[in-house]
Design an enzyme around this catalytic site. Structure first.
Site, PDB file in Angstrom:
ATOM      1  N   LYS A 289       0.834  -1.209   0.000  1.00 24.15           N
ATOM      2  CA  LYS A 289       0.000   0.000   0.000  1.00 24.15           C
ATOM      3  C   LYS A 289       0.870   1.261   0.000  1.00 24.15           C
ATOM      4  O   LYS A 289       0.503   2.283  -0.577  1.00 24.15           O
ATOM      5  CB  LYS A 289      -0.905   0.015   1.232  1.00 24.15           C
ATOM      6  CG  LYS A 289      -2.063  -0.985   1.169  1.00 24.15           C
ATOM      7  CD  LYS A 289      -3.021  -0.734   2.333  1.00 24.15           C
ATOM      8  CE  LYS A 289      -3.786  -1.964   2.745  1.00 24.15           C
ATOM      9  NZ  LYS A 289      -4.958  -2.258   1.940  1.00 24.15           N
TER      10      LYS A 289
ATOM     11  N   LYS B 226      -2.607   0.893   9.099  1.00 26.01           N
ATOM     12  CA  LYS B 226      -2.903  -0.147   8.096  1.00 26.01           C
ATOM     13  C   LYS B 226      -1.672  -0.979   7.833  1.00 26.01           C
ATOM     14  O   LYS B 226      -0.569  -0.439   7.737  1.00 26.01           O
ATOM     15  CB  LYS B 226      -3.259   0.510   6.751  1.00 26.01           C
ATOM     16  CG  LYS B 226      -4.672   0.951   6.583  1.00 26.01           C
ATOM     17  CD  LYS B 226      -4.875   1.385   5.144  1.00 26.01           C
ATOM     18  CE  LYS B 226      -6.223   2.028   4.976  1.00 26.01           C
ATOM     19  NZ  LYS B 226      -6.426   2.489   3.588  1.00 26.01           N
TER      20      LYS B 226
ATOM     21  N   GLY C  18      -8.490  -7.233   3.035  1.00 24.02           N
ATOM     22  CA  GLY C  18      -9.611  -7.756   3.807  1.00 24.02           C
ATOM     23  C   GLY C  18      -9.747  -7.135   5.193  1.00 24.02           C
ATOM     24  O   GLY C  18     -10.308  -7.731   6.094  1.00 24.02           O
ATOM     25  N   GLY C  19      -9.244  -5.929   5.347  1.00 25.93           N
ATOM     26  CA  GLY C  19      -9.402  -5.238   6.626  1.00 25.93           C
ATOM     27  C   GLY C  19      -8.503  -5.788   7.719  1.00 25.93           C
ATOM     28  O   GLY C  19      -8.595  -5.372   8.869  1.00 25.93           O
TER      29      GLY C  19
ATOM     30  N   HIS D 256     -16.806   4.101   0.386  1.00 23.52           N
ATOM     31  CA  HIS D 256     -15.822   3.331  -0.366  1.00 23.52           C
ATOM     32  C   HIS D 256     -16.384   3.152  -1.773  1.00 23.52           C
ATOM     33  O   HIS D 256     -17.395   2.495  -1.967  1.00 23.52           O
ATOM     34  CB  HIS D 256     -15.616   1.976   0.337  1.00 23.52           C
ATOM     35  CG  HIS D 256     -14.735   1.029  -0.413  1.00 23.52           C
ATOM     36  ND1 HIS D 256     -13.616   0.465   0.144  1.00 23.52           N
ATOM     37  CD2 HIS D 256     -14.812   0.539  -1.669  1.00 23.52           C
ATOM     38  CE1 HIS D 256     -13.040  -0.336  -0.748  1.00 23.52           C
ATOM     39  NE2 HIS D 256     -13.753  -0.308  -1.851  1.00 23.52           N
TER      40      HIS D 256
ATOM     41  N   HIS E  64     -14.559  -3.136   8.729  1.00 25.37           N
ATOM     42  CA  HIS E  64     -13.796  -2.796   7.532  1.00 25.37           C
ATOM     43  C   HIS E  64     -13.869  -3.871   6.467  1.00 25.37           C
ATOM     44  O   HIS E  64     -13.042  -3.924   5.570  1.00 25.37           O
ATOM     45  CB  HIS E  64     -12.329  -2.497   7.852  1.00 25.37           C
ATOM     46  CG  HIS E  64     -12.166  -1.331   8.773  1.00 25.37           C
ATOM     47  ND1 HIS E  64     -12.671  -0.094   8.493  1.00 25.37           N
ATOM     48  CD2 HIS E  64     -11.590  -1.231   9.991  1.00 25.37           C
ATOM     49  CE1 HIS E  64     -12.404   0.715   9.485  1.00 25.37           C
ATOM     50  NE2 HIS E  64     -11.759   0.051  10.418  1.00 25.37           N
TER      51      HIS E  64
ATOM     52  N   GLU F 173      -9.448   1.307  -5.799  1.00 25.42           N
ATOM     53  CA  GLU F 173     -10.330   1.692  -4.701  1.00 25.42           C
ATOM     54  C   GLU F 173     -10.088   3.134  -4.282  1.00 25.42           C
ATOM     55  O   GLU F 173      -8.950   3.545  -4.082  1.00 25.42           O
ATOM     56  CB  GLU F 173     -10.092   0.780  -3.486  1.00 25.42           C
ATOM     57  CG  GLU F 173     -10.427  -0.671  -3.751  1.00 25.42           C
ATOM     58  CD  GLU F 173     -10.361  -1.541  -2.490  1.00 25.42           C
ATOM     59  OE1 GLU F 173     -11.071  -2.565  -2.449  1.00 25.42           O
ATOM     60  OE2 GLU F 173      -9.615  -1.198  -1.549  1.00 25.42           O
TER      61      GLU F 173
ATOM     62  N   ARG G 280      -6.579  -8.143  -9.031  1.00 27.96           N
ATOM     63  CA  ARG G 280      -7.235  -9.441  -9.203  1.00 27.96           C
ATOM     64  C   ARG G 280      -8.725  -9.199  -9.448  1.00 27.96           C
ATOM     65  O   ARG G 280      -9.180  -8.075  -9.401  1.00 27.96           O
ATOM     66  CB  ARG G 280      -7.081 -10.253  -7.928  1.00 27.96           C
ATOM     67  CG  ARG G 280      -7.625  -9.464  -6.741  1.00 27.96           C
ATOM     68  CD  ARG G 280      -7.699 -10.260  -5.465  1.00 27.96           C
ATOM     69  NE  ARG G 280      -7.739  -9.388  -4.308  1.00 27.96           N
ATOM     70  CZ  ARG G 280      -8.825  -8.831  -3.802  1.00 27.96           C
ATOM     71  NH1 ARG G 280      -9.992  -9.024  -4.366  1.00 27.96           N
ATOM     72  NH2 ARG G 280      -8.763  -8.055  -2.757  1.00 27.96           N
TER      73      ARG G 280
HETATM   74  P1  ADP Z   1      -7.975  -3.729   2.907  1.00 29.70           P
HETATM   75  O1  ADP Z   1      -6.964  -3.826   1.802  1.00 29.70           O
HETATM   76  O2  ADP Z   1      -7.526  -4.399   4.167  1.00 29.70           O
HETATM   77  O3  ADP Z   1      -9.355  -4.090   2.501  1.00 29.70           O
HETATM   78  P2  ADP Z   1      -8.421  -0.909   2.491  1.00 29.70           P
HETATM   79  O4  ADP Z   1      -7.288   0.016   2.467  1.00 29.70           O
HETATM   80  O5  ADP Z   1      -9.028  -1.323   1.190  1.00 29.70           O
HETATM   81  O6  ADP Z   1      -8.002  -2.200   3.323  1.00 29.70           O
HETATM   82  O7  ADP Z   1      -9.578  -0.340   3.418  1.00 29.70           O
HETATM   83  C1  ADP Z   1     -10.692  -1.108   3.785  1.00 29.70           C
HETATM   84  C2  ADP Z   1     -11.780  -0.241   4.355  1.00 29.70           C
HETATM   85  O8  ADP Z   1     -11.314   0.474   5.494  1.00 29.70           O
HETATM   86  C3  ADP Z   1     -12.273   0.849   3.439  1.00 29.70           C
HETATM   87  O9  ADP Z   1     -13.254   0.378   2.588  1.00 29.70           O
HETATM   88  C4  ADP Z   1     -12.801   1.883   4.388  1.00 29.70           C
HETATM   89  O10 ADP Z   1     -14.056   1.524   4.884  1.00 29.70           O
HETATM   90  C5  ADP Z   1     -11.864   1.779   5.552  1.00 29.70           C
HETATM   91  N1  ADP Z   1     -10.804   2.792   5.436  1.00 29.70           N
HETATM   92  C6  ADP Z   1      -9.644   2.657   4.773  1.00 29.70           C
HETATM   93  N2  ADP Z   1      -8.906   3.779   4.878  1.00 29.70           N
HETATM   94  C7  ADP Z   1      -9.607   4.643   5.631  1.00 29.70           C
HETATM   95  C8  ADP Z   1      -9.382   5.973   6.119  1.00 29.70           C
HETATM   96  N3  ADP Z   1      -8.257   6.627   5.869  1.00 29.70           N
HETATM   97  N4  ADP Z   1     -10.355   6.546   6.872  1.00 29.70           N
HETATM   98  C9  ADP Z   1     -11.480   5.893   7.171  1.00 29.70           C
HETATM   99  N5  ADP Z   1     -11.747   4.649   6.756  1.00 29.70           N
HETATM  100  C10 ADP Z   1     -10.836   4.011   5.992  1.00 29.70           C
END
Ligand code: ADP
Length: 668
Positions: free
Chosen positions: A115, A157, A163-164, A207, A234, A274, A296
């Site tokens: 990321k 993160k 997957g959160g 999102h 998430h 995303e 993917r």
């Molecule tokens: P993953 O790759 O683990 O799925 P993401 O980066 O895609 O993680 O984020 C997953 C979810 O987390 C997003 O859809 C959103 O709901 C929340 N999220 C991510 N970044 C932020 C942020 N900076 N502020 C608030 N919520 C966030």
């Protein structure tokens, strides 16, 4: 391309095989020791065992998978999503082994896999990114200073995340260090990499992601957006397209940004860019930021298939075979509105804790042009703790959002799943909830409406108890006529134990801790007089071989789907699921040797951390242990104040559901 190996399991393996088969390809499945009877194994032309249940030793074992590819004569491999789908080394090794990898080039996976690197690249390409720290310095003190600079709340993160997992929101600087530790540990165990980044936490985010597709001839298109704002922990639960409130200009702008992102890394194949939109003041052109690119096919790709009429797996296979994209940007049209509902084996009323067990009943809604169901489990199958608890996806299409919701309501009612707890009742509540209909969406939706959405399963009322008793009565009736062999024998009649008077009987059902009695009088006219509380009720019933009970309760016809699993009785009535235990006094008391003052493992898993010692005094809500199950960490907290008498496990131990993890002193 002639023979495709699918390096995955569950619904996505089945979904990929469906298209592969339609295109005239042969298919090869791989499976772990617990998946021998799984639908994806039965569906494939060839199938190979690749190892024990834990994914590390099977679905993530590249050596085994590549050797199966060689043995089976496969010439291409599709990784699905999850597992090895975003593993650059796997893509490389597959290619080196002479296989066509149905996915992007390894370099593109690498570029977006981290990321932090991805954010840096997007900054360069002038795609807006969420403000934060994504450098390589990982010292906790340094990061906590960066967090202060960003301003709380912040989001930690995992750089390798997905997957959160490995993600923690922190509101209070004092809790930063502990959250960082938790995020690192989860990241390490899920991705084998504990690097993290920090971001400003956006308070009211949506999102929104863009589906992109690129071929090897320099063509890149997008297939519009999906709104995935409905999330728990998430993780996405409901996705839809188009995004409510999306103006055509903003769609074009986000689409262009996504196409630019794909071009910047020489992308080929299906991908998703995303974005997170800050909707504190509505959806605005200057309020969206790049979050990450998934290299993917996504879980929610059917939403896009429904609004475009395209088969994205077919696109993937064509592109992988070297063909050009089937359509140019101008020829891709958006029709109507689509929604996807993820059906999980989990308990929403208990923090969405995964649920495992045997699927005593698993029936899906009928499919048609506007209702599609993708699933990868079958009745009688086990939902194990080893993999993701998603067991099916419902995808609906309507002429507009209202039309899609209407179809979803009907289809959600038609699911009949018993044996594991599912989120179906929760999904049914969401679609009927006003603010969902009004599209008042953001990622905090579920939490905000928890009071309406996250309610415990309904307690059985008189009607449900009457139906439960009917199941027992009808079963007994069938048994007796089978035993007697002669339907006219006086012993074969179903009118109970009696000689000269009408017979009596009773049933006891347990619902959680509560006990419910149903009295029965067998009447000479063949009907049952049931007494629940003080109210008598006249009932008859018939049960089909297929497990559908039709009851007549004082003249009201009620239909229920029934699954009996030992002493457990599952009733699905009017779209709600009831689970009761039949208490047969002849079988003795229900086992109850578990001391009241103890904590049991809510599901099978591994203890990753023990936070208290024997003799410690704890307050209600204190963290006691961290359990890792289904790839997620669950912190187990004290239900009340007390003194810990004994901790039964240590870090690294494997525990089964129901194991007593820790006991409290009685007189605390
Ligand atoms: P993953 O790759 O683990 O799925 P993401 O980066 O895609 O993680 O984020 C997953 C979810 O987390 C997003 O859809 C959103 O709901 C929340 N999220 C991510 N970044 C932020 C942020 N900076 N502020 C608030 N919520 C966030």
């Amino acid at each position: 391309m002639q023979k495709l190996l699918i390096a995955n399991r569950g619904e996505i393996a089945c979904r990929v095989m469906r298209t592969a088969r339609a295109m005239g390809l042969r298919t090869v499945a791989v499976f772990s020791e617990v998946d021998g009877d799984a639908p994806h194994v039965r569906m494939a032309d060839q199938a190979y065992l690749i190892g024990p249940a834990p994914a590390q030793e099977s679905y993530l074992d590249m050596d085994r998978i590549l050797s199966v590819a060689a043995k089976s004569g496969a010439d291409a491999v599709h990784p699905g999503y999850g597992f090895l789908s975003e593993n650059a080394v796997f893509a490389e090794r597959a290619t080196t082994a002479g296989l066509t990898f149905v996915g992007p080039p390894a370099e593109a996976i690498r570029a977006m896999g981290q990321k932090a690197t991805a954010k840096a690249m997007m900054e360069q390409a002038e795609v807006p990114v969420v403000p934060g720290y994504h450098g390589s310095e990982q010292d906790p003190d340094f990061l906590s200073v960066e967090a202060e600079k960003i301003g709380y709340p912040v989001l930690i993160k995992a750089v390798a995340g997905g997957g959160g997992k490995g993600m923690r929101r922190v509101d209070d600087p004092a809790k930063f260090a502990k959250a960082l530790q938790g995020a690192r540990r989860e990241a390490q165990s899920s991705f084998g990499d504990d690097l993290v980044l920090l971001e400003r936490y956006i308070e009211k985010p949506r999102h929104i992601e863009i589906q992109v597709f690129a071929d090897g001839h320099g063509n890149v298109v997008h297939l519009f957006e999906r709104d995935c704002s409905l999330q728990r922990r998430h993780q996405k639960v409901i996705e839809e397209a188009p995004a409510p409130g999306m103006a055509p200009e903003l769609r074009a702008r986000m689409g262009e940004a996504a196409v630019a992102a794909a071009r910047a890394i020489g992308y080929v194949g299906a991908g998703t860019v995303e974005f997170i939109a800050d909707v504190a003041d509505g959806l605005r052109a200057d309020g969206f930021y790049f979050m990450e690119m998934n290299t993917r096919l996504q879980v929610e790709h059917p939403v896009t298939e429904m609004i475009t009429g395209q088969d994205l797996v077919e696109w993937q296979l064509r592109v992988a075979a070297g063909e050009a994209l089937p359509l140019a940007q101008a020829d891709i049209a958006l029709t109507g509105h689509a929604m996807e509902f993820r059906v999980y084996a989990e308990n929403p009323a208990r923090k969405f804790l995964p649920s495992t067990g045997r699927l005593a009943r698993f029936r899906l809604p009928a499919e048609d042009r506007s209702v599609r169901v993708d699933s990868g489990v079958a009745e009688g199958g086990e939902v194990t703790p080893y993999y993701d608890p998603m067991i099916a996806k419902l995808v609906v299409h309507g002429e507009d959002r209202r039309g899609a919701i209407r179809r979803a309501e009907v289809a959600l009612e038609a699911f009949q799943i018993a044996g594991v707890t599912t989120n179906l009742d929760f999904l049914r509540r969401v679609v009927r909830h006003g603010p969902f209909g009004d599209a008042d969406l953001d990622t905090g939706f579920i939490e905000r409406h928890a009071e309406v959405l996250l309610v415990p399963p309904p307690a059985p009322d008189a009607r449900i108890l009457a139906l439960s008793a009917l199941v027992g009565l009808v079963e007994r009736q069938t048994e007796q006529s089978v035993v007697a062999g002669d339907p006219h024998s006086p012993w074969g009649t179903a009118d109970g134990w009696r000689l000269n008077d009408e017979g009596h009987d009773s049933f006891e059902f347990l619902f959680g801790e509560e006990s419910h009695m149903v009295g029965v009088r067998y009447r000479r006219d063949g009907r049952y007089e049931l007494t629940i509380g003080d109210t008598p009720l006249l009932a008859t019933g018939a049960l089909t071989d297929d497990g559908v009970l039709t009851g007549d309760l004082d003249g009201e016809r009620v239909k229920a789907a029934v699954a009996v699993d030992g002493d457990d009785l599952h009733l699905l009535v009017d779209g709600a699921t009831y689970r009761l235990t039949r208490h047969d006094p002849l079988h003795g008391e229900i086992e109850d040797d578990i001391p009241a003052a103890s904590i049991n493992a809510p599901l099978p898993g591994k203890i990753v951390q023990v936070l208290v010692e024997s003799g410690a005094t704890v307050k209600k809500g204190d963290s006691l242990l961290v359990l890792e199950a289904m790839k997620m960490e669950h912190t187990i907290t004290a239900p009340a104040e007390g003194r810990v008498a004994k901790v039964n496990f240590s870090a690294g131990d494997q525990v089964d559901e129901g194991d007593i993890l820790l006991a409290f002193d009685d007189e605390a």
